[in-house]
Design an enzyme around this catalytic site. Structure first.
Site, PDB file in Angstrom:
ATOM      1  N   GLU A 262       0.957  -1.225  -0.138  1.00 28.02           N
ATOM      2  CA  GLU A 262      -0.021   0.036  -0.033  1.00 28.02           C
ATOM      3  C   GLU A 262       0.947   1.186  -0.142  1.00 28.02           C
ATOM      4  O   GLU A 262       0.588   2.245   0.777  1.00 28.02           O
ATOM      5  CB  GLU A 262      -0.729  -0.067   1.326  1.00 28.02           C
ATOM      6  CG  GLU A 262      -0.289  -0.111   2.593  1.00 28.02           C
ATOM      7  CD  GLU A 262      -0.070  -1.448   3.122  1.00 28.02           C
ATOM      8  OE1 GLU A 262       0.391  -2.425   2.557  1.00 28.02           O
ATOM      9  OE2 GLU A 262       0.233  -1.332   4.707  1.00 28.02           O
ATOM     10  N   HIS A 286      -7.989  -3.933  -1.271  1.00 25.96           N
ATOM     11  CA  HIS A 286      -7.345  -4.030   0.103  1.00 25.96           C
ATOM     12  C   HIS A 286      -6.381  -2.899   0.157  1.00 25.96           C
ATOM     13  O   HIS A 286      -6.467  -2.213   1.410  1.00 25.96           O
ATOM     14  CB  HIS A 286      -6.586  -5.472   0.215  1.00 25.96           C
ATOM     15  CG  HIS A 286      -5.799  -5.727   1.446  1.00 25.96           C
ATOM     16  ND1 HIS A 286      -6.397  -6.312   2.621  1.00 25.96           N
ATOM     17  CD2 HIS A 286      -4.553  -5.338   1.680  1.00 25.96           C
ATOM     18  CE1 HIS A 286      -5.251  -6.335   3.530  1.00 25.96           C
ATOM     19  NE2 HIS A 286      -4.177  -5.616   2.957  1.00 25.96           N
ATOM     20  N   GLU A 287      -5.503  -2.730  -0.778  1.00 22.15           N
ATOM     21  CA  GLU A 287      -4.545  -1.847  -0.708  1.00 22.15           C
ATOM     22  C   GLU A 287      -4.957  -0.447  -0.569  1.00 22.15           C
ATOM     23  O   GLU A 287      -4.493   0.314   0.076  1.00 22.15           O
ATOM     24  CB  GLU A 287      -3.446  -1.765  -1.766  1.00 22.15           C
ATOM     25  CG  GLU A 287      -2.820  -3.177  -2.110  1.00 22.15           C
ATOM     26  CD  GLU A 287      -2.254  -4.095  -0.716  1.00 22.15           C
ATOM     27  OE1 GLU A 287      -1.832  -3.329   0.220  1.00 22.15           O
ATOM     28  OE2 GLU A 287      -2.272  -5.200  -0.804  1.00 22.15           O
ATOM     29  N   HIS A 290      -5.990   0.291   2.586  1.00 21.70           N
ATOM     30  CA  HIS A 290      -5.044   0.882   3.710  1.00 21.70           C
ATOM     31  C   HIS A 290      -4.850   2.453   3.675  1.00 21.70           C
ATOM     32  O   HIS A 290      -4.300   2.961   4.651  1.00 21.70           O
ATOM     33  CB  HIS A 290      -3.759   0.219   3.283  1.00 21.70           C
ATOM     34  CG  HIS A 290      -3.218  -0.808   3.830  1.00 21.70           C
ATOM     35  ND1 HIS A 290      -3.492  -1.334   5.176  1.00 21.70           N
ATOM     36  CD2 HIS A 290      -3.032  -2.217   3.318  1.00 21.70           C
ATOM     37  CE1 HIS A 290      -3.118  -2.549   5.424  1.00 21.70           C
ATOM     38  NE2 HIS A 290      -2.855  -3.147   4.347  1.00 21.70           N
ATOM     39  N   GLU A 309      -3.883  -4.303   9.377  1.00 19.65           N
ATOM     40  CA  GLU A 309      -4.503  -5.304   8.631  1.00 19.65           C
ATOM     41  C   GLU A 309      -5.843  -6.133   8.855  1.00 19.65           C
ATOM     42  O   GLU A 309      -6.510  -6.129   7.874  1.00 19.65           O
ATOM     43  CB  GLU A 309      -3.401  -6.601   8.529  1.00 19.65           C
ATOM     44  CG  GLU A 309      -1.990  -6.073   7.934  1.00 19.65           C
ATOM     45  CD  GLU A 309      -1.903  -5.638   6.582  1.00 19.65           C
ATOM     46  OE1 GLU A 309      -3.093  -5.564   5.829  1.00 19.65           O
ATOM     47  OE2 GLU A 309      -0.836  -5.047   6.159  1.00 19.65           O
ATOM     48  N   ASP A 366       9.299 -10.577   9.915  1.00 22.40           N
ATOM     49  CA  ASP A 366       8.924 -11.044   8.518  1.00 22.40           C
ATOM     50  C   ASP A 366       8.917 -12.718   8.854  1.00 22.40           C
ATOM     51  O   ASP A 366       8.340 -13.416   8.060  1.00 22.40           O
ATOM     52  CB  ASP A 366      10.141 -11.076   7.576  1.00 22.40           C
ATOM     53  CG  ASP A 366      10.190  -9.512   6.876  1.00 22.40           C
ATOM     54  OD1 ASP A 366       8.916  -9.140   6.684  1.00 22.40           O
ATOM     55  OD2 ASP A 366      11.057  -9.056   6.524  1.00 22.40           O
ATOM     56  N   TYR A 374      -4.764 -10.616  10.000  1.00 24.74           N
ATOM     57  CA  TYR A 374      -5.510 -10.283   8.802  1.00 24.74           C
ATOM     58  C   TYR A 374      -6.881 -10.805   9.184  1.00 24.74           C
ATOM     59  O   TYR A 374      -7.843  -9.983   9.287  1.00 24.74           O
ATOM     60  CB  TYR A 374      -4.919 -10.825   7.298  1.00 24.74           C
ATOM     61  CG  TYR A 374      -3.801 -10.259   6.945  1.00 24.74           C
ATOM     62  CD1 TYR A 374      -3.919  -9.339   5.741  1.00 24.74           C
ATOM     63  CD2 TYR A 374      -2.538 -10.663   7.307  1.00 24.74           C
ATOM     64  CE1 TYR A 374      -2.983  -8.898   5.070  1.00 24.74           C
ATOM     65  CE2 TYR A 374      -1.290  -9.911   6.690  1.00 24.74           C
ATOM     66  CZ  TYR A 374      -1.635  -9.206   5.714  1.00 24.74           C
ATOM     67  OH  TYR A 374      -0.408  -8.418   5.271  1.00 24.74           O
TER      68      TYR A 374
HETATM   69  N1  BES Z   1       0.909  -4.370   3.806  1.00 27.09           N
HETATM   70  C1  BES Z   1       0.897  -5.840   3.195  1.00 27.09           C
HETATM   71  C2  BES Z   1       1.995  -6.448   2.504  1.00 27.09           C
HETATM   72  C3  BES Z   1       2.911  -6.499   3.709  1.00 27.09           C
HETATM   73  C4  BES Z   1       2.723  -7.083   4.949  1.00 27.09           C
HETATM   74  C5  BES Z   1       4.468  -6.312   3.262  1.00 27.09           C
HETATM   75  C6  BES Z   1       3.680  -6.967   5.993  1.00 27.09           C
HETATM   76  C7  BES Z   1       5.523  -6.647   4.320  1.00 27.09           C
HETATM   77  C8  BES Z   1       4.834  -7.094   5.654  1.00 27.09           C
HETATM   78  C9  BES Z   1      -0.307  -5.666   2.174  1.00 27.09           C
HETATM   79  O1  BES Z   1      -1.114  -4.641   2.256  1.00 27.09           O
HETATM   80  C10 BES Z   1      -0.989  -6.815   2.064  1.00 27.09           C
HETATM   81  O2  BES Z   1      -1.535  -7.352   3.089  1.00 27.09           O
HETATM   82  N2  BES Z   1      -0.942  -7.596   0.815  1.00 27.09           N
HETATM   83  C11 BES Z   1      -1.675  -8.966   0.972  1.00 27.09           C
HETATM   84  C12 BES Z   1      -2.845  -8.650  -0.143  1.00 27.09           C
HETATM   85  C13 BES Z   1      -4.134  -8.893   0.823  1.00 27.09           C
HETATM   86  C14 BES Z   1      -5.247  -8.945  -0.258  1.00 27.09           C
HETATM   87  C15 BES Z   1      -4.177  -9.695   1.999  1.00 27.09           C
HETATM   88  C16 BES Z   1      -0.635  -9.921  -0.185  1.00 27.09           C
HETATM   89  O3  BES Z   1       0.224  -9.328  -0.391  1.00 27.09           O
HETATM   90  O4  BES Z   1      -1.018 -11.086  -0.209  1.00 27.09           O
HETATM   91 ZN    ZN Z   2      -2.560  -5.257   4.149  1.00 25.42          ZN
END
Ligand code: BES
Ligand code: ZN
Length: 591
Positions: A262, A286-287, A290, A309, A366, A374
């Protein structure tokens, strides 16, 4: 000394950084950014200032007036990286640090031309969330603080640089270099700093959105994401005005490790969303969501990540509900609830990592990434909504976003606000248990429908002989297929795999959600004819959502564990450092 973020050296008692002025030259040969950052402090200060800095080659540090600032890389930590300690002269208001990024900078992904759609030009991109901005620039790399930024990025022509900021022009020199300028007037936590450089063009989608992509992809991308303006409208109706001026998107090469990121004004998206049927636009929703929950109201530290999330998944489904209806949104909920269960089972229901409010001191965020913040988070928000009714909850949401806009909050601060605005509701839904205890409390809201149950029974009854009618299954949506495949037992006997594959052409599917769900079943069943396709996906795509289950299935089966090791050895160099790191952990566990 008081540090409040377990993943940052930032000290509460010291000066606060409020603006970064970046000047980078992008070197595609050395894989580095070289240049400087000018840092502005909120108020003039003297004495110690600790910054996060990882794998950075610091060359010299001065005040804006050119006075030398003594510095040392005072401590390093395997998770947090280095602590750059500056000894500021009295009354310092600006600091200039000349430096270069390191070859191992985790935030940076460097792609060879053959890893792009066009195949002719290299590509680079950053991924700063959760704690990688410090490998890009020395900074207070905690979401508790915010900065505005300006930037000047010099890249080889004909490449274009884009950032999570407004573009303010470019100049080309005679040496084949172009300098792109940016201004980010809205304050952001450093994890939202973002840069990408590649052979990029764009297509306009609406008055405040366009999609950037390589020329080879841009048309398909424009079709796939054409509904974005109506999503912004829906979101504004629910959450209030969109404050970031533009919502542009950038389609990344397939090595991008996430589905979406996002980055404000410029969401980064995996090209695997381009399915040709708009079936993956939930990631855009989703993004986009955010922009309110995450970028406007931000988690104070990664211990409060669920505030970002959980609320965003809830918001994502609200947007989808407005556009596609409640059935569609519910089906997405069920699919992701299924996926959450896999993560819960992996951790164990008594694991601290299944709490919403976590304690990640000494833990690499990570490494423990999961769907808990989520989907457990979204279930909790849904319960709140259910307890007070949608109308009252919508009022609460607007109030929440307005109260904390451009701020970062802890879970505890959220609880205080909730108790004040909706007194008693937390106790009514057993909310403290939801937030502070592991596992899933018993009062989850049920979701389902007759159609859904029918599909689930076909999958769960498989071993008793249940089979989908090919005529019916050929009309299933992507989501319905995904649900069916998720619920299938594994491993399946080879003949069953063959029947499924031959009847429905699963190995040949181009939709990655269906394909990977199927290949996960096939790999767990060591179904030979699908394994070349598994290798292909693991070679072509870097999205961790796909790599992890596929490698997991291969590694978990003694017949295919060696294959996993072999494929990884073959392709690891082309993965983003984040994907490489997380898969290396799985491969190392093979006995
Ligand atoms: N902010 C996250 C991606 C993220 C989280 C990057 C933690 C690094 C550390 C992004 O908004 C996200 O949640 N992406 C999901 C998509 C979603 C629809 C659940 C993905 O990448 O799958
Ligand atoms: Zn997210």
């Amino acid at each position: 000394m008081s540090r409040f973020d377990p993943h940052s050296w930032c000290d509460d008692g010291q000066a606060v950084v409020v603006h970064l002025d970046l000047d980078w030259t992008v070197d595609f040969i050395a894989h580095t950014l070289t240049g400087q950052v000018s840092i502005r402090l909120r108020e003039p200060a003297g004495g110690t200032l600790d910054l996060d800095a990882r794998d950075l080659d610091i060359r010299d540090v001065t005040t804006t007036d050119g006075a030398t600032i003594p510095w040392s890389m005072a401590e390093t930590d395997p998770i947090m990286g280095g602590r750059l300690r500056l000894d500021l002269p009295d009354d310092t208001s600006g600091i200039v640090i000349r430096y270069a990024t390191g070859a191992n900078a985790v935030a940076l992904g460097w792609l060879e031309p053959q890893q792009t759609a066009g195949g002719e030009h290299p590509f680079m991109f950053t991924q700063c969330q959760p704690i990688h901005a410090r490998t890009l620039v020395p900074c207070q790399d905690t979401p508790r603080h915010r900065v505005t930024y300006t930037a000047k990025v010099t890249v080889p022509a004909p490449l274009k640089a884009v950032m999570s900021a407004a573009g303010t022009g470019s100049e080309s020199d005679n040496d084949g270099q172009t300098t792109w300028r940016f201004d980010m007037p809205q304050a952001i936590p450093t994890y939202l700093l973002a840069l990408a450089v590649g052979n990029l063009t764009h297509a306009d989608l609406g008055p405040r959105s366009c999609v950037y992509a390589e020329p080879e992809t841009v048309e398909k991308a424009a079709w796939e994401f054409a509904e974005v303006e109506s999503m912004i409208d829906s979101a504004e109706r629910i959450f209030g005005p969109y404050v970031w001026d533009r919502f542009d998107m950038l389609v990344m090469p397939p090595a991008f490790p996430y589905g979406g990121m996002e980055n404000p004004r410029l969401t980064f998206l995996t090209p695997t969303l381009i399915a040709g049927d708009r079936s993956q636009v939930n990631v855009v929703a989703h993004e986009l969501a955010h922009s309110w929950t995450g970028n406007l109201v931000t988690n104070a530290t990664m211990n409060d990540f669920w505030l970002n999330e959980g609320f965003t998944v809830y918001a994502e489904r609200r947007i989808l509900e407005e556009i596609y209806g409640v059935e569609y949104a519910n089906l997405q909920g069920v699919i992701r609830r299924n996926a959450l269960q896999v993560h819960l089972d992996n951790f164990g229901l008594d694991s601290d990592l299944t709490k919403l409010r976590t304690d990640l001191e000494g833990i690499d965020p990570d490494e423990v990434f999961s769907l808990v913040p989520y989907e457990k988070g979204a279930q909790f928000v849904l319960l709140l909504e259910d307890a007070v009714g949608r109308k009252a909850f919508d009022t609460f949401l607007l109030d929440y976003i307005d109260t904390f806009r451009f701020q970062s909050i802890t879970t505890e601060e959220f609880v205080v606000f909730l108790e004040e605005k909706l007194p008693g509701v937390l106790d009514r839904i057993n909310g403290r248990h939801w937030i502070f205890d592991p596992g899933m409390p018993g009062n989850e809201l049920p979701v389902g429908s007759a159609r859904l149950d029918e599909i689930r029974h076909l999958a769960t009854g498989w071993l008793d002989g249940a089979r989908p009618d090919p005529a019916v299954a050929s009309t299933w949506s992507t989501d319905e297929w995904q649900l069916f495949l998720q619920d299938l037992p594994r491993a399946l006997p080879p003949d069953d795999c063959r029947w499924l594959d031959e009847t429905f052409g699963l190995t040949a599917k181009g939709n990655y959600e269906i394909l990977v769900e199927w290949l996960t079943v096939a790999a767990a069943s060591a179904y030979g004819p699908a394994l070349p396709r598994v290798r292909e996906v693991l070679t072509d795509v870097g999205r961790m959502k796909y790599l992890k289950p596929l490698y997991g299935a291969l590694v978990g089966n003694p017949q295919t564990a060696d294959l996993a090791r072999e494929i990884f050895a073959d392709v690891a160099d082309s993965y983003h450092p984040l994907s490489r790191g997380s898969i290396a952990g799985m491969i190392d566990k093979i006995v």
